[in-house]
Design an enzyme around this catalytic site. Structure first.
Site, PDB file in Angstrom:
ATOM      1  N   ARG A 138     -21.277  -6.772  -7.379  1.00 21.71           N
ATOM      2  CA  ARG A 138     -19.911  -6.239  -7.291  1.00 21.71           C
ATOM      3  C   ARG A 138     -18.969  -7.305  -7.849  1.00 21.71           C
ATOM      4  O   ARG A 138     -19.159  -8.489  -7.576  1.00 21.71           O
ATOM      5  CB  ARG A 138     -19.515  -5.896  -5.838  1.00 21.71           C
TER       6      ARG A 138
ATOM      7  N   ARG B 262     -20.685  -3.981   2.861  1.00 21.89           N
ATOM      8  CA  ARG B 262     -19.456  -4.129   2.075  1.00 21.89           C
ATOM      9  C   ARG B 262     -18.488  -4.972   2.891  1.00 21.89           C
ATOM     10  O   ARG B 262     -18.732  -5.264   4.053  1.00 21.89           O
ATOM     11  CB  ARG B 262     -18.866  -2.783   1.619  1.00 21.89           C
ATOM     12  N   GLY B 263     -17.365  -5.344   2.243  1.00 20.26           N
ATOM     13  CA  GLY B 263     -16.445  -6.293   2.888  1.00 20.26           C
ATOM     14  C   GLY B 263     -16.747  -7.675   2.312  1.00 20.26           C
ATOM     15  O   GLY B 263     -17.926  -8.074   2.233  1.00 20.26           O
ATOM     16  N   ALA B 264     -15.677  -8.389   1.925  1.00 24.94           N
ATOM     17  CA  ALA B 264     -15.867  -9.617   1.148  1.00 24.94           C
ATOM     18  C   ALA B 264     -16.777 -10.657   1.826  1.00 24.94           C
ATOM     19  O   ALA B 264     -17.768 -11.100   1.237  1.00 24.94           O
ATOM     20  CB  ALA B 264     -14.496 -10.206   0.809  1.00 24.94           C
TER      21      ALA B 264
ATOM     22  N   GLN C  29     -13.150   3.779   4.710  1.00 20.94           N
ATOM     23  CA  GLN C  29     -13.549   2.647   5.563  1.00 20.94           C
ATOM     24  C   GLN C  29     -12.702   2.565   6.829  1.00 20.94           C
ATOM     25  O   GLN C  29     -13.165   2.093   7.867  1.00 20.94           O
ATOM     26  CB  GLN C  29     -13.423   1.333   4.781  1.00 20.94           C
TER      27      GLN C  29
ATOM     28  N   ASP D  71      -9.903  -9.497  -0.942  1.00 22.16           N
ATOM     29  CA  ASP D  71     -11.182  -9.696  -1.627  1.00 22.16           C
ATOM     30  C   ASP D  71     -11.145 -10.885  -2.575  1.00 22.16           C
ATOM     31  O   ASP D  71     -12.170 -11.464  -2.892  1.00 22.16           O
ATOM     32  CB  ASP D  71     -11.585  -8.427  -2.367  1.00 22.16           C
TER      33      ASP D  71
ATOM     34  N   ASN E 171      -7.073  -6.451  -2.926  1.00 25.02           N
ATOM     35  CA  ASN E 171      -7.644  -5.866  -1.701  1.00 25.02           C
ATOM     36  C   ASN E 171      -7.868  -4.388  -1.970  1.00 25.02           C
ATOM     37  O   ASN E 171      -7.557  -3.870  -3.044  1.00 25.02           O
ATOM     38  CB  ASN E 171      -6.706  -6.106  -0.511  1.00 25.02           C
ATOM     39  N   LYS E 172      -8.406  -3.720  -0.988  1.00 26.27           N
ATOM     40  CA  LYS E 172      -8.753  -2.303  -1.118  1.00 26.27           C
ATOM     41  C   LYS E 172      -7.627  -1.483  -1.724  1.00 26.27           C
ATOM     42  O   LYS E 172      -6.459  -1.696  -1.370  1.00 26.27           O
ATOM     43  CB  LYS E 172      -9.132  -1.777   0.271  1.00 26.27           C
TER      44      LYS E 172
HETATM   45  O1  MRU Z   1     -14.922  -1.902  -1.039  1.00 24.33           O
HETATM   46  P1  MRU Z   1     -15.027  -2.656   0.263  1.00 24.33           P
HETATM   47  O2  MRU Z   1     -15.201  -1.782   1.447  1.00 24.33           O
HETATM   48  O3  MRU Z   1     -16.032  -3.771   0.175  1.00 24.33           O
HETATM   49  O4  MRU Z   1     -13.598  -3.327   0.382  1.00 24.33           O
HETATM   50  C1  MRU Z   1     -13.308  -4.107   1.517  1.00 24.33           C
HETATM   51  C2  MRU Z   1     -11.928  -4.600   1.522  1.00 24.33           C
HETATM   52  O5  MRU Z   1     -11.157  -4.393   0.609  1.00 24.33           O
HETATM   53  C3  MRU Z   1     -11.553  -5.485   2.649  1.00 24.33           C
HETATM   54  O6  MRU Z   1     -10.211  -5.306   2.976  1.00 24.33           O
HETATM   55  C4  MRU Z   1     -11.801  -6.914   2.183  1.00 24.33           C
HETATM   56  O7  MRU Z   1     -13.148  -7.106   1.883  1.00 24.33           O
HETATM   57  C5  MRU Z   1     -11.363  -7.959   3.092  1.00 24.33           C
HETATM   58  S1  MRU Z   1     -11.875  -7.792   4.742  1.00 24.33           S
HETATM   59  C6  MRU Z   1     -13.058  -8.808   5.141  1.00 24.33           C
END
Ligand code: MRU
Length: 347
Positions: free
Chosen positions: A87, A44-46, A194, A235, A245-246
């Site tokens: 996703r 996970r993570g963009a 996270q 994201d 973002n999250k």
């Molecule tokens: O749902 P996730 O864990 O994939 O969400 C991640 C985030 O929201 C991060 O802040 C985002 O991907 C940017 S960080 C590289």
């Protein structure tokens, strides 16, 4: 160690569902397994899901038995759809898959095998570029952190969220590597935690002082005057600077403005989606309610209780002090300056 890499014909990734308890690697033999690992958040993570999907495309090319370039491209179009659907919110996923599809669709290849080779090389390039870009963002952003500061961070944006190094947590890492002495407050980031599980694990590896906060405590420390800077990832950034973002990022942004604290997002230009004018156009993923009611298999309530689980929110650009990219820090007016950064202009 890289979050995701190509090893002897398989995609190898860190299973992020196991951290901080176990560092376990999984080997994925086909693109369907890569798509599933993105959906179930093994990765996970963009930027990390972008690189994973790119390697997934290289796997798809090998899985196809097509003997001609046209036959292979038809198979790749199907794989691209599956990977892009894994996703919805982080645009890096579609960005990486589209970059590979345009390479094969626009190029002229003598054979299907030439396409297979080109895809593997390009996905490797995407992964390598990601690391270099994160290091550049880290260098620009580290200037914002001063000795004695406390920096608030949300979610996980570190090496686990990218191929290596990280975005917002990469800035923190760069400041640490420059020898700066500062403190980090990590929002735990309900419901998947996270911050508590992944970011704290990364701070432990680095040796950077930190504390995990319940998400609800961020405002308390901001109002007390402890927090000097807020750093988050993104994201998807819309053309006007609004960004997804999250979940929980928006409320931190509002609290930061209320308390006069600089608030930055750290995002490579691959996270900028100029096809989208403003944040309301960004698709927001809704995940299963079991993540809220039974996190990691630990029931908080009976499973039939009701819950909602949006995975991301949108922060309007007016809350942003700037966007830290690989070309420097983009400042308002974002409509103009984001386009310049995406074109590669130095900020
Ligand atoms: O749902 P996730 O864990 O994939 O969400 C991640 C985030 O929201 C991060 O802040 C985002 O991907 C940017 S960080 C590289």
């Amino acid at each position: 160690m890289r979050t995701v890499e190509w090893v002897n014909g398989v995609v190898r990734m860190i299973d992020q569902k196991q951290i901080p308890w176990k560092l376990e690697l999984v080997d994925l033999p086909d693109y369907q397994a890569v798509a599933a690992s993105i959906t179930d958040m093994t990765v996970r993570g963009a930027p990390a899901i972008g690189a994973s999907a790119a390697f997934g495309m290289a796997l798809a090319a090998r899985q196809s038995s097509a003997g001609t370039p046209d036959g292979l491209i038809a198979d790749l179009r199907g794989a691209a759809q599956v990977l892009k659907a894994a996703r919805p919110t982080a645009v890096n996923l579609a960005w990486a898959v589209d970059r590979l599809m345009s390479l094969v669709e626009k190029g002229s290849y003598a054979s299907a095998d030439a396409i297979r080779e080109a895809l593997l090389n390009e996905s490797q390039r995407i992964a390598d570029e990601d690391v270099a870009i994160n290091q550049r963002m880290g260098a620009y952003g580290a200037d914002l952190i001063k000795d004695g500061d406390t920096v608030l961070h949300h979610c996980n944006t570190g090496s686990l969220a990218a191929v290596d190094y990280g975005t917002a947590l990469g800035v923190i890492r760069a400041a640490f590597e420059q020898g700066k002495k500062f403190h980090v407050l990590l929002d735990e980031t309900r419901p998947r935690l996270q911050g508590a599980r992944l970011s704290a694990w990364e701070m432990e590896q680095l040796g950077q002082p930190y504390d995990i906060l319940p998400d609800t405590a961020a405002g308390y420390y901001m109002r007390k005057g402890e927090v000097k800077l807020v750093l988050v990832g993104a994201d998807r950034v819309a053309g006007n600077g609004d960004f997804a973002n999250k979940i929980g990022t928006y409320q931190i942004a509002v609290l930061a403005k209320e308390n006069g604290i600089p608030f930055y997002t750290v995002a490579p230009t691959s996270t900028v989606d100029l096809a989208i004018q403003h944040g309301d156009e960004i698709p927001i993923e809704e995940r299963d309610k079991s993540e809220v009611l039974t996190p990691y298999g630990h029931p908080i309530t009976p499973p039939h209780f009701n819950a909602r689980n949006p995975a991301f929110d949108v922060t309007p650009h007016r809350y942003l002090s700037g966007i830290i990219t690989e070309h420097g820090i983009v400042r308002p007016p974002f409509e103009i300056n984001l386009r310049r950064a995406v074109a590669g202009e130095q900020m």
